[in-house]
Design an enzyme around this catalytic site. Structure first.
Site, PDB file in Angstrom:
ATOM      1  N   LYS A  51      51.997  30.458 -46.216  1.00 49.01           N
ATOM      2  CA  LYS A  51      52.981  30.858 -47.228  1.00 49.01           C
ATOM      3  C   LYS A  51      52.503  32.030 -48.081  1.00 49.01           C
ATOM      4  O   LYS A  51      53.300  32.777 -48.611  1.00 49.01           O
ATOM      5  CB  LYS A  51      53.309  29.669 -48.130  1.00 49.01           C
ATOM      6  N   ARG A  62      51.401  17.255 -59.812  1.00 47.68           N
ATOM      7  CA  ARG A  62      52.499  17.954 -59.163  1.00 47.68           C
ATOM      8  C   ARG A  62      53.172  16.905 -58.277  1.00 47.68           C
ATOM      9  O   ARG A  62      53.754  15.970 -58.794  1.00 47.68           O
ATOM     10  CB  ARG A  62      52.015  19.200 -58.401  1.00 47.68           C
TER      11      ARG A  62
END
Ligand SMILES: *Cc1c(COP(=O)(O)O)cnc(C)c1O
Length: 367
Positions: free
Chosen positions: A43, A138
């Site tokens: 990514k 997260r």
């Protein structure tokens, strides 16, 4: 082959594929030696297919990405490795998930149910890694019992969704350091699940680049057999600069920005008039260093986002500031005479790599 004309278009992001191959290979060998497989995380450079080829050739078991559009592009390009989606899937992408992705990270029962339903429709199987939150706050299930229950649920109640294993993510939001203790807890949880389901789990995924120090120190818990690595093989800067490890066996100049000079002038260093706000609504302070020679480059925040994460290659070049489409550099102390039309090179940290690789105005050239 890149035509001559195309290689001369700027701004340019030069991608050194052989160096990236070397980095990935080095990391794959280091990890495989300790019984750890690598999911190569792509990514950070928008999954540019020619770079992903290097990850495959260097021996990554999985190709991992956070974005579905990039995964689809890679499948269409012809990448054959199992694809891993490392952002918890959205409801709106479950059809594509089942179609294109082999394995995904998950934390919600309702999402798993929807994946099961879609799998049934497409008559396909899909593997999942259940995420546990060790404190970085997260993604991931927060309670141990909830994770064990969810694992048993996938194992016993779902037919098409397969329990691949468990994993965790650290050092992203909460800046939490992976340690023997917190990753040890993940391994203990894996053992509890294995006892309950009467088989061993295939994947215990112990984090990202920030987990590599444990490996280098020989402190990685034995049960961890998978890591998801991006930065550590792309720029190899974090472990070197923030953690103090000798990473000299890896290349850090894998991505090079080349920008063209559109103005060279001597100007004051302190703005003239009433100082208010800049192009982005900030009120910076300006140090008066007198009249200095500077150059203006045709590249801006829209392409790299953060000018302080760019590193000028030439000695004496200093970054002064930037706006959406311009980068100002001080060249007063440069031994070389930088002229109009010249090309100035920069290496970089993670953020500019992320933005530059995704910018349509930046020409990508593979070396
Ligand atoms: C981005 C990401 C990674 C890779 O992180 P690096 O620091 O680039 O190695 C791994 N896992 C997840 C879930 C991620 O989002």
């Amino acid at each position: 082959m890149q035509s001559v004309v195309e290689t001369e278009r700027y701004p340019m992001l030069e991608v050194h594929t052989k160096k990236i191959y070397d980095n990935v290979k080095y990391m794959v060998d280091l990890c495989n030696e300790k019984g750890i497989e690598i999911a190569g995380v792509v990514k950070g450079f928008n999954g540019l297919p020619k770079v992903v080829d290097q990850f495959v050739e260097a021996g990554c078991k999985y190709i991992a990405d956070s974005r579905m559009d990039q995964i689809i592009r890679l499948k269409e390009y012809g990448i054959k490795s199992p694809m891993m989606l490392i952002r918890i899937p959205m409801f709106s992408e479950i059809e594509e998930l089942v179609k294109y992705v082999d394995i995904s990270l998950n934390s919600e029962k309702e999402t798993l149910d929807r994946i099961e339903k879609e799998c049934k429709k497409q008559n396909k199987h899909h593997k999942v890694i259940l995420m546990f939150d060790l404190g970085d706050l997260r993604e991931g299930v927060f309670e141990e019992d909830e994770l064990i229950e969810l694992a048993i649920y996938v194992e016993e109640k779902l037919q098409y969704v397969e329990l691949g294993g468990i994993g965790t993510n650290l050092g992203c939001y909460g800046s939490i350091k992976p340690t023997k203790d917190n990753l040890g807890k993940l391994c203990d949880l894996a053992e509890s699940i294995e006892e309950k389901i009467n088989r061993s789990l295939e994947i215990i995924s112990g984090g990202a680049t920030s987990s590599i120090p444990l490996l280098l120190d020989g402190d990685m818990p034995n049960k961890i057999n998978n890591l998801r690595i991006g930065e550590g093989v792309l720029l190899a800067k974090d472990l070197d600069e923030f953690w103090g490890y000798d990473m000299s066996s890896m290349h850090q100049d894998t991505f090079v920005l080349k920008a063209q000079v559109v103005e060279v002038k001597n100007k004051p260093t302190h703005p003239i008039g009433e100082i208010f706000i800049d192009a982005f609504g900030n009120s910076p302070t300006y140090e008066d260093k007198g009249i200095r020679k500077r150059a203006l480059l045709a590249i801006g925040k829209q392409d790299f986002a953060l000018d302080d994460k760019l590193i000028p290659k030439m000695e004496g070049v200093q970054i002064v500031g930037s706006s959406s489409d311009h980068l100002i550099i001080d060249i007063h102390d440069c031994k070389e005479n930088i002229k109009l039309g010249d090309i100035v090179d920069f290496t970089m940290y993670y953020p500019p790599m992320l933005y530059l690789s995704g910018s349509n105005s930046v020409h990508k050239v593979y070396r």
